[in-house]
Enzyme design. Sequence first.
Site, short mmCIF file in Angstrom:
data_model
loop_
_atom_site.label_atom_id
_atom_site.label_comp_id
_atom_site.label_asym_id
_atom_site.label_seq_id
_atom_site.Cartn_x
_atom_site.Cartn_y
_atom_site.Cartn_z
N ARG A 1 0.69 -1.21 -0.06
CA ARG A 1 0.04 -0.06 -0.08
C ARG A 1 1.02 1.24 -0.15
NH1 ARG A 1 -5.57 -0.86 1.81
NH2 ARG A 1 -6.17 -2.74 0.41
N ARG B 1 -3.42 6.82 1.09
CA ARG B 1 -4.01 7.91 1.50
C ARG B 1 -3.04 8.51 2.56
NH1 ARG B 1 -9.01 4.80 3.17
NH2 ARG B 1 -7.79 3.08 3.16
N ARG C 1 -6.16 11.19 -6.30
CA ARG C 1 -7.53 10.67 -5.91
C ARG C 1 -8.63 11.48 -6.14
NH1 ARG C 1 -10.90 9.40 -1.77
NH2 ARG C 1 -11.35 7.17 -1.08
N ASP D 1 -6.73 -3.03 -7.59
CA ASP D 1 -7.35 -3.57 -6.46
C ASP D 1 -7.65 -5.00 -6.77
OD1 ASP D 1 -8.30 -2.86 -3.50
OD2 ASP D 1 -9.74 -4.30 -4.38
N TYR E 1 -14.66 -12.47 -0.32
CA TYR E 1 -15.42 -11.08 -0.66
C TYR E 1 -16.70 -11.17 -1.68
CZ TYR E 1 -11.64 -8.44 1.53
OH TYR E 1 -10.84 -7.99 2.44
O1 CP3 Z 1 -0.06 -1.93 -2.57
C1 CP3 Z 1 -0.34 -0.99 -3.19
O2 CP3 Z 1 0.12 0.05 -3.09
C2 CP3 Z 1 -1.11 -1.49 -4.45
C3 CP3 Z 1 -2.48 -1.33 -4.67
C4 CP3 Z 1 -3.22 -2.27 -3.78
C5 CP3 Z 1 -4.32 -1.81 -3.33
N1 CP3 Z 1 -5.20 -2.81 -2.57
C6 CP3 Z 1 -4.99 -0.47 -3.36
C7 CP3 Z 1 -6.02 0.20 -2.62
C8 CP3 Z 1 -3.04 -3.66 -3.54
C9 CP3 Z 1 -2.17 -4.54 -4.02
C10 CP3 Z 1 -4.65 -3.69 -2.89
C11 CP3 Z 1 -4.70 -5.14 -2.37
C12 CP3 Z 1 -6.00 -5.42 -1.77
N2 CP3 Z 1 -7.26 -4.92 -2.04
C13 CP3 Z 1 -5.95 -6.38 -0.72
C14 CP3 Z 1 -5.16 -7.52 -0.29
C15 CP3 Z 1 -3.98 -7.12 0.41
C16 CP3 Z 1 -4.71 -6.32 1.94
O3 CP3 Z 1 -4.59 -5.34 2.05
O4 CP3 Z 1 -4.87 -7.73 2.87
C17 CP3 Z 1 -7.24 -6.36 -0.34
C18 CP3 Z 1 -8.07 -7.41 0.74
C19 CP3 Z 1 -8.03 -5.48 -1.00
C20 CP3 Z 1 -9.47 -5.02 -0.83
C21 CP3 Z 1 -9.67 -3.70 -0.39
N3 CP3 Z 1 -9.46 -2.62 -1.15
C22 CP3 Z 1 -10.15 -3.39 0.87
C23 CP3 Z 1 -10.58 -4.27 1.97
C24 CP3 Z 1 -10.18 -1.92 0.80
C25 CP3 Z 1 -10.66 -1.09 1.77
C26 CP3 Z 1 -9.70 -0.87 2.81
C27 CP3 Z 1 -8.96 0.66 2.99
O5 CP3 Z 1 -7.69 0.57 3.02
O6 CP3 Z 1 -9.79 1.56 2.78
C28 CP3 Z 1 -9.58 -1.29 -0.40
C29 CP3 Z 1 -9.35 -0.06 -0.91
C30 CP3 Z 1 -7.71 0.19 -1.15
N4 CP3 Z 1 -7.32 -0.29 -2.13
C31 CP3 Z 1 -7.43 1.59 -0.91
C32 CP3 Z 1 -6.05 1.58 -1.86
C33 CP3 Z 1 -4.86 2.54 -1.94
C34 CP3 Z 1 -7.72 2.82 -0.19
C35 CP3 Z 1 -8.85 3.26 -1.30
C36 CP3 Z 1 -8.83 4.89 -1.14
O7 CP3 Z 1 -8.19 5.61 -1.73
O8 CP3 Z 1 -9.88 5.29 -0.37
#
Ligand code: CP3
Length: 342
Positions: free
Chosen positions: A23, A27, A36, A73, A150
Amino acid sequence: MTKLLLRALAGETLPTPPIWMMRQAGRYLPEYRATRAKAGDFLSLCYNPELAAEVTLQPIRRFGFDGAILFADILLVPQALGADLWFVTGEGPRLSTITSAKDFAQLKSVEDIHERLNPIYQTLKILSKELPRETTLIGFAGAPWTVATYMIAGRGTKDQGPAHAFKSTDRATFSVLIDLITEATILYLSAQIEAGAEVVKIFDSWAGSLKGRDFDDFALAPAKRIIAALKERHPSIPVIAFPREAGDRYIGFAKATGADCVALDNSVSSEWAAENVQVDGCVQGNLASGHMVTGGPDLVSEAQRITRSLRGGPHIFNLGHGITPDADPDNVARMIEAVRTA
Ligand code: CP3
């Protein structure tokens, strides 16, 4: 081969490990929040190749990480298979649910996923041109079990209860869903590699809730199948597997699946991992992401302890899970400095 991250993945023991962060585009960075906002929302950002490439590059410019992970994602795959997907601010993802054989019938066939996922491949093409020469481009997908949790629940769950219930009541239909996601993931990651990804990572965030035979059938077997298929098409592609919170099942995971590297969460100690996991090859990890919020002397001592305890073999430094929005970017710079001076 000069890229440090690829050298570690090839099994080389380096004096200083390559570094990147799960990540890392997110944010906690003001420049991410600005881009964003320009895109409108998170999904629009994922599907906008120029802006997705821009946010992927932001942490590379700021910190000089050795790896750049594609901005996308894991839930784009269910969406490409026909599920509805949206994000609720402050809560997380929501999907239309798949709970019966009838729901499967509504899904698209796996070959059709590229139509929707094409912008993601465009992002990788831009990145392979724009990244610094020493930076490795990382593609990724969710592991079938994690994606299935999911799709079945329609949202994130603490204990993956709905997916476990589905698995217990109708293991055959559940297996069909796992197979479908496995096939889609093979096509998706192959296309990412063709678009420029130099390594791919499989995120099994909820692997820890699978036990015994379930772990064999739904964490290990799909990873093995995906890795074998990718290596058949792209023999030199390295693969990182992340069976998060697998505990003892980290032991032998690389050998059993063919993964080149196993990513560790921070529930296992790096000393234990050196003895039990790194004996089979490269490991990635595993600083607790909370240190990026709290900083201070503990951040430095923990980053250095992990670096030193994994110095006897191939290691990629990373967090044990994603960096959180409340993290202080200055702590990231402190972490990098601590690892490089350990
Ligand atoms: O790592 C990186 O920087 C690459 C991008 C990336 C994102 N999600 C961006 C993201 C990667 C590799 C993921 C993987 C992901 N997504 C996983 C597996 C890894 C883990 O964290 O366990 C899972 C379970 C998801 C599903 C997901 N996406 C969730 C549960 C959420 C909400 C939680 C949160 O942090 O808000 C997301 C949103 C998400 N994916 C964000 C980002 C940067 C935040 C979105 C935003 O900008 O509001």
